[in-house]
Scaffold this active site. Structure first.
Site, PDB file in Angstrom:
ATOM      1  N   HIS A  17       0.860  -1.197   0.000  1.00 27.01           N
ATOM      2  CA  HIS A  17       0.000   0.000   0.000  1.00 27.01           C
ATOM      3  C   HIS A  17       0.888   1.237   0.000  1.00 27.01           C
ATOM      4  CE1 HIS A  17      -3.872   2.033   1.771  1.00 27.01           C
ATOM      5  NE2 HIS A  17      -3.146   2.901   1.075  1.00 27.01           N
ATOM      6  N   HIS A  19       1.277   4.847  -2.396  1.00 23.36           N
ATOM      7  CA  HIS A  19       0.908   5.702  -3.533  1.00 23.36           C
ATOM      8  C   HIS A  19       2.199   6.360  -4.017  1.00 23.36           C
ATOM      9  CE1 HIS A  19      -3.448   5.559  -2.506  1.00 23.36           C
ATOM     10  NE2 HIS A  19      -2.942   5.325  -1.296  1.00 23.36           N
ATOM     11  N   HIS A 197      -9.620   1.150  -1.285  1.00 23.40           N
ATOM     12  CA  HIS A 197      -9.557   1.755   0.045  1.00 23.40           C
ATOM     13  C   HIS A 197     -10.969   1.661   0.630  1.00 23.40           C
ATOM     14  CE1 HIS A 197      -5.769   3.305  -1.338  1.00 23.40           C
ATOM     15  NE2 HIS A 197      -5.599   4.119  -0.311  1.00 23.40           N
ATOM     16  N   GLU A 200     -11.374   3.396   5.927  1.00 25.54           N
ATOM     17  CA  GLU A 200     -10.338   4.300   6.456  1.00 25.54           C
ATOM     18  C   GLU A 200     -11.089   5.386   7.238  1.00 25.54           C
ATOM     19  OE1 GLU A 200      -8.251   6.564   3.452  1.00 25.54           O
ATOM     20  OE2 GLU A 200      -6.580   7.071   4.787  1.00 25.54           O
ATOM     21  N   ASP A 278       1.732   3.998   2.836  1.00 26.92           N
ATOM     22  CA  ASP A 278       0.695   4.840   2.231  1.00 26.92           C
ATOM     23  C   ASP A 278       1.305   6.019   1.434  1.00 26.92           C
ATOM     24  OD1 ASP A 278      -1.899   5.458   1.559  1.00 26.92           O
ATOM     25  OD2 ASP A 278      -2.517   6.161   3.526  1.00 26.92           O
ATOM     26  N   ASP A 279       1.589   7.128   2.118  1.00 29.60           N
ATOM     27  CA  ASP A 279       2.165   8.316   1.460  1.00 29.60           C
ATOM     28  C   ASP A 279       3.330   8.809   2.315  1.00 29.60           C
ATOM     29  OD1 ASP A 279      -0.028   8.863  -0.661  1.00 29.60           O
ATOM     30  OD2 ASP A 279      -1.152   8.640   1.205  1.00 29.60           O
TER      31      ASP A 279
END
Ligand code: ADE
Ligand code: ZN
Length: 337
Positions: A17, A19, A197, A200, A278-279
């Site tokens: 996961h 991005h 997703h 969340e 994630d980011d």
């Protein structure tokens, strides 16, 4: 504790996961802005970093889409991807399945093939220079309509042999998975894997929709599955993987206090949970920082982290033989530590 940290750092792991646009570090953002003659709304790197304070998902997304504006050429996308691969390699990530958001780029006039060719060049380099395996997951932006997602799937047609699956990201609440039922059905027909997703910020019913209506193969985040015990036990029985992201959850106020993170509870209830970043450029840490944050704030032991790393391979979209080979590498590491 120090020993556990060392153990976590060296664990061979997969990241499921991530991005790629969320791995754009402020330093590279400035470099690309200069290269492309773009004026940023920040005077220096420090002011970018101090803007990264978020009360919710939407506040983050607004800044994240703005950051992506510096990405213009194949070289930019290649550099972005390579920066992530080098960083992940240092965390002993041996396999990664990265998300990209084509609509963020095509909607501002960047051709689909510029994005793809740039990312594919980076992937080829990561495979040959670093020995990593990499897969691509193309996400649809859920705040846009299903027709736009269909248009994106059509643009991807010439590259479908290079894309493992499709996903669903962006503003969750008010954009339930069912909004994308037709395009996900079409992606499935084309042989693509499906992820979304869900749970969340959105309720457990969004996870249920993603599983029952979209037929997803893996849940991204899935935190709120704790609110539906029947759904939780069903997901555990079917060995459904969850790609959880602790530092993201903390920064977006999904779980402000990591001592309350649901991962240990879900692990004990037999869910195939994984840890991811994630980011990372926006949330203050790459994958090992996420493992270490849970080691610090939750009651998790070395055996739990071994299981989580195992889950990262078992939950991947790699062929069974490759999964087995990675599990052998993991077992050897554990034996020798
Ligand atoms: N796009 C990038 N990061 C995301 C996240 N955590 N949730 C939804 N969409 C995203
Ligand atoms: Zn995400």
């Amino acid at each position: 504790m120090n020993n556990l940290i060392k153990f976590i750092e060296g664990l061979p792991k997969a990241e499921l996961h991530l991005h790629i646009e969320g791995s754009l570090e402020p330093e590279l953002m400035f470099e690309l802005a200069k290269r492309n003659n773009i004026t940023l709304p920040f005077k220096d790197i420090e002011s970018v970093k101090s803007a990264y304070k978020f009360n919710n998902l939407q506040e983050f997304l607004d800044i994240y889409y703005q950051g992506a504006n510096v990405l213009r050429t194949e070289e930019d996308f290649c550099d972005l991807a390579m920066a992530y691969f080098y960083r992940a390699h240092r965390d002993n990530v041996v396999h990664t399945e990265i998300f990209f958001d084509p609509q963020t780029h095509t909607d501002r006039g960047i051709p689909f093939n510029v994005v793809m060719n740039g990312l594919l060049a980076g992937i080829a380099k990561a495979e040959s220079e670093l020995g990593m395996s990499v897969q691509l997951i193309m996400c649809f932006l859920r705040h846009l309509d299903e027709e736009s997602a269909f248009a994106t799937l059509r643009m991807a047609e010439p590259f479908l042999d290079k894309i493992t699956g499709v996903g669903l990201d962006s503003s969750e609440v008010g954009n339930p998975p069912s909004k994308f039922r037709h395009v996900f059905a079409e992606a499935r027909k084309k042989g693509l894997k499906l992820v979304a997703h869900a749970g969340e910020e959105g309720a457990a019913s969004y996870i249920k929709e993603a599983l029952d209506i979209l037929g997803i193969d893996r849940i991204d985040h899935g935190n709120r599955i704790t609110e539906d015990h029947l759904l939780l036990t069903k997901a555990a029985r079917s060995a459904m993987a969850l790609t959880m992201c602790p530092l993201s959850n903390q920064k977006l106020q999904v779980v402000p206090d990591l001592r309350n993170h649901p991962l240990p509870y879900l692990l004990r209830h037999g869910l195939r949970v994984t840890i991811n970043s994630d980011d990372p450029a926006y949330f203050g840490g790459y994958v090992n920082d996420n493992y270490k944050a849970l080691a610090k704030y939750c009651d998790l032991k070395a055996d739990d982290f071994i299981e989580i790393a195992r889950n990262s391979f078992l939950g991947s979209f790699l062929p069974d033989q490759t999964v087995s080979a990675y599990l052998d590498v993991l077992d050897k590491y554990v034996d020798s530590f």
